[in-house]
Write a protein that holds these residues in place. Sequence first.
Motif, PDB file in Angstrom:
ATOM      1  N   SER B  55       0.868  -1.180   0.000  1.00 49.54           N
ATOM      2  CA  SER B  55       0.000   0.000   0.000  1.00 49.54           C
ATOM      3  C   SER B  55       0.901   1.226   0.000  1.00 49.54           C
ATOM      4  O   SER B  55       1.802   1.356   0.833  1.00 49.54           O
ATOM      5  CB  SER B  55      -0.951  -0.003   1.195  1.00 49.54           C
ATOM      6  OG  SER B  55      -0.248   0.070   2.394  1.00 49.54           O
ATOM      7  N   TYR B  61      -2.974   4.623  -0.022  1.00 50.19           N
ATOM      8  CA  TYR B  61      -2.712   3.445   0.821  1.00 50.19           C
ATOM      9  C   TYR B  61      -3.665   2.281   0.541  1.00 50.19           C
ATOM     10  O   TYR B  61      -3.818   1.389   1.357  1.00 50.19           O
ATOM     11  CB  TYR B  61      -2.733   3.809   2.314  1.00 50.19           C
ATOM     12  CG  TYR B  61      -1.612   4.737   2.707  1.00 50.19           C
ATOM     13  CD1 TYR B  61      -0.303   4.291   2.751  1.00 50.19           C
ATOM     14  CD2 TYR B  61      -1.865   6.071   3.011  1.00 50.19           C
ATOM     15  CE1 TYR B  61       0.727   5.144   3.098  1.00 50.19           C
ATOM     16  CE2 TYR B  61      -0.839   6.929   3.358  1.00 50.19           C
ATOM     17  CZ  TYR B  61       0.459   6.460   3.397  1.00 50.19           C
ATOM     18  OH  TYR B  61       1.470   7.306   3.752  1.00 50.19           O
ATOM     19  N   ARG B  62      -4.288   2.291  -0.629  1.00 44.37           N
ATOM     20  CA  ARG B  62      -5.110   1.131  -1.030  1.00 44.37           C
ATOM     21  C   ARG B  62      -4.178  -0.066  -1.208  1.00 44.37           C
ATOM     22  O   ARG B  62      -3.093   0.066  -1.762  1.00 44.37           O
ATOM     23  CB  ARG B  62      -5.798   1.481  -2.359  1.00 44.37           C
ATOM     24  CG  ARG B  62      -6.782   0.465  -2.871  1.00 44.37           C
ATOM     25  CD  ARG B  62      -7.395   0.956  -4.186  1.00 44.37           C
ATOM     26  NE  ARG B  62      -6.399   1.000  -5.264  1.00 44.37           N
ATOM     27  CZ  ARG B  62      -6.057   2.111  -5.924  1.00 44.37           C
ATOM     28  NH1 ARG B  62      -6.606   3.270  -5.637  1.00 44.37           N
ATOM     29  NH2 ARG B  62      -5.141   2.057  -6.887  1.00 44.37           N
ATOM     30  N   SER B  63      -4.602  -1.216  -0.713  1.00 42.11           N
ATOM     31  CA  SER B  63      -3.747  -2.404  -0.817  1.00 42.11           C
ATOM     32  C   SER B  63      -3.790  -2.975  -2.224  1.00 42.11           C
ATOM     33  O   SER B  63      -4.867  -3.233  -2.759  1.00 42.11           O
ATOM     34  CB  SER B  63      -4.215  -3.475   0.173  1.00 42.11           C
ATOM     35  OG  SER B  63      -3.643  -3.267   1.434  1.00 42.11           O
ATOM     36  N   THR B  89       4.138   0.632   2.665  1.00 48.40           N
ATOM     37  CA  THR B  89       4.455  -0.543   3.485  1.00 48.40           C
ATOM     38  C   THR B  89       3.924  -1.780   2.764  1.00 48.40           C
ATOM     39  O   THR B  89       3.119  -1.679   1.845  1.00 48.40           O
ATOM     40  CB  THR B  89       3.791  -0.493   4.881  1.00 48.40           C
ATOM     41  OG1 THR B  89       2.374  -0.335   4.727  1.00 48.40           O
ATOM     42  CG2 THR B  89       4.333   0.635   5.739  1.00 48.40           C
TER      43      THR B  89
END
Lengths: 387, 387
Positions: B55, B61-63, B89
Amino acid sequence: MKRILCLLLLLAGLAAGAQEMNSLQFRARVVSPELSQDAVTFRFAAPKARIVSVSASWMGYRSEPMKQGPDGIWTWTAPLPEPELYTYTFQVDGVTVLDPANVFVVRDGARYMNAVLIPGGYADAYAQSAAPGNLEQVWYHSAENDMVRRLYVYTPACYDRNDKKTKYPVLYLLHGGGGDEDAWATLGRTCQILDNLIAQGKAKPMFVVMPNGNPNQYAAQTLGIPVKTDIRQYASGFDNYSSLTADIVPFIEKTYPVIKNRKGRAVAGLSMGGGQSFFIAFRNVDLFSSVGIFSSGLIGANAIGGAPFDGEAIIPGLYSQPAKFNRFDVIYLSCGEEDNRIDGMKDFKAKLDGKGYKGVVWEQYPGGHEWKVWRRNLASFVQLLFK
Amino acid sequence: MKRILCLLLLLAGLAAGAQEMNSLQFRARVVSPELSQDAVTFRFAAPKARIVSVSASWMGYRSEPMKQGPDGIWTWTAPLPEPELYTYTFQVDGVTVLDPANVFVVRDGARYMNAVLIPGGYADAYAQSAAPGNLEQVWYHSAENDMVRRLYVYTPACYDRNDKKTKYPVLYLLHGGGGDEDAWATLGRTCQILDNLIAQGKAKPMFVVMPNGNPNQYAAQTLGIPVKTDIRQYASGFDNYSSLTADIVPFIEKTYPVIKNRKGRAVAGLSMGGGQSFFIAFRNVDLFSSVGIFSSGLIGANAIGGAPFDGEAIIPGLYSQPAKFNRFDVIYLSCGEEDNRIDGMKDFKAKLDGKGYKGVVWEQYPGGHEWKVWRRNLASFVQLLFK
C-alpha cells in the motif's frame, strides 16, 4: 476454501492499510513490551498469522514461539533480563516485523529493530539525563572523498556557543563496518552516557565527533541519498580512513571551540572503527593522546578468518621501537568475552605490556560482538580521558 | 500436516533471526523499490506467506495484491507516479511490514513507513543540495511544561558560528497532532527544501526551529523516553501552545545569532500546528510578521466534526477591528484539494479579504490531508518571507 481464505486475508490487508491512519489509537489497544517487576511481555496482534515468534538480543536472537490468544493477539512472557538496552523483532510466518506498539526503534546499518530499555543497574547510564547535551548533524566537505559528507557532533550541556573562552577536548568516535554516523548516537547511547557521566563529574565535558567511516556512503541512508556504490562495499578496510586527519579534525577545529593539540584529542572505535582507530592513533602520535580499540577484527583477525595481526609489519617500529609510540596517556583495549576476536585482542595487550607501553588498559565484558559491550567500553574509556 | 507446517514456519522464523546478522548481504539479493523510466517495482521475499500486498501513499494506501514468483519473492509493478516523495508498506497475511530491502524509512508519529523518492519535476526540491545546512537536536528548559524538552534547529549552509555579525530571521515551524519535532525534518524534507531554495536565491537564508507541540511528549519517542501520559492525549488543542512565545522564542534568541524583532520572526504549521500558528500569530501581532496556516482542522473544523470556526469569538476583533491585526506581511493559507478542511480554509480566506487584510495568499494543491501538500506549502511560504 483457499479462495475464501485469500479474500479474507486481502480484506485484512485493506483494513491494515486503513488502520494505519489511526495507528495512534491502534497502539493503545496492544501494550508491548510491558515490563513488570520480574517479567517482560511482548504482544502482537496478528489474527491471521499461522506462527509468530519473537527474537531478542539477550537471547542471541533465538526465535521464541509466541502463543495466540482468542483475541488474535500473540503473547510471549519471559523473566526480566538484567538491566540493559535490548533489541528485538517479531517473525510472522517467516517474515521479520517491527512491533507496531513500540515506537522506540533503532537502526543498525540497513536493519531496523525495536528497542527496550530494562532500567536499573548499569542501564541507568543510558537513561535520559536531567541536563542533556545536544546532537548536531553537520555537513562538511571531504577533499579525501571528493564529496559533501555528514557527521554527528555531541556537545555537552555546559557548551554555550556565545562563550568564546572555554575550549573543549574532542573524542573522535568511529562505528563498525555495518554502521554509519548514526550508530553511536542511537545504538551506542553516546549522548545519554556522556550526559550522565559529565553530570556525575566522572567524565570531563567533551565534544564527541561521530563521522561516517564508510567512504562509499554519502550520509545516513535514511535521508534517501543513494550510496556511491553497492552498500556491501563498505570495506574501507581498517587502513584507509585518512579523511579523519585530512578533513575532519581540521574542520572541527575551525568550527568549534575545541583544544587544538594532542592533549585535547582522542580517537576510539568498535570493530572496523577499532582497526581504523589503531591506524589513526599509531600513525599520528603527535595528533592524538589517547586511543580506544573495541573488539577489533583487525587485531583479532586470526579467529575470524583474516590474516594474522602483525603489528610490527603494519606499524613499523610498534614493537621494535616502543619509545617512538609510547606517548599515549591511555591505550584502552576491550572485547566481549564471547567474541572470538578476544584472543587476538588479549595477545596485542600482552605484546604492548611486554614492550613496556604505559597507559594500557584492558577490560572484558560478558557478551559477543555487540553493542552492550561497546556501550560499556565507551563509558569506561571516556572516564579515563583528558586528565 | 498442520504440525509439519508449523514446524517449517518455526524453522523459517529461526532462519530469519539468523539472517538478520547478514542483512547487508540479504539486501543485495532483493532490489526494492526499483525505478525504471516508466515503472516502479516493489519486491519482497516471503516464501511462506499466503498473501502479500503493498500500500503506497500515491494510491491512498489502497492495498494492491503482489504476485509470488517461483523463487518465493512477491512482486508488484506499477506505472511510475509523478515525481514526489511517497511512503509505502507491505502487508503480509494481514500484518504491516517494512520493506527490508529499503533502508529509507520515515516515521509519522508512532508509525514507521518506507519512503521512495521519484526524482524530477517538483521532487527536485527534495533532493540533496550540494551545500546542505545542518540540523541540530537541541534541549531547552520549558518553564511552561516544567520539563527539559527537545527541538530541532535547521541552520543554513552559510551560517558560521564564528561570525558574530550576521543575524538570521527565524521561521518557527509546527507539526500536526500525530507528529513531534522530527516530523518536518524527515517527512517534511525541510532541510532539503530550504537548502535548495536558498542556494537558488529564492528564499532568504533563515533558521527554522521545529519544536514539539505536544506538551505530553518529552521528545521524539525513538529515544526511549516515556511520554508523560498516554500518547493519544496529544490534544494540546490548538489553543494552549503558549510555550512557543514563553520558552522557545527567548531561548532561540539567547542562543543563536538571530534577528530579535517581529520582522525576523514567522510562524507556520500544518493541521494542529496550523491552528496553533493561527493563535500564536494573531495573539502576538507585535512578535510575528508572517504566518502560514496549512490545512488547519481548527479553521476547517465544520467538515471534520468540530465546532464551526468563529474567528471573531476566539480572536476578539479579528473581523470587527481588522486594523488591529492587519500588520502581517504574509498570511499564507493553503489546503489540499481533497482535504475536507478546504472549504473552511477558503471561507476564512474570503473573510480576511472581505475585511481588507493585506498580504493574504491562498494556494491549493492536489492531495488530501498529507505531506505532499505541506511540503509544497513550506516551499511556497518560505519564498515569501523576510523581504
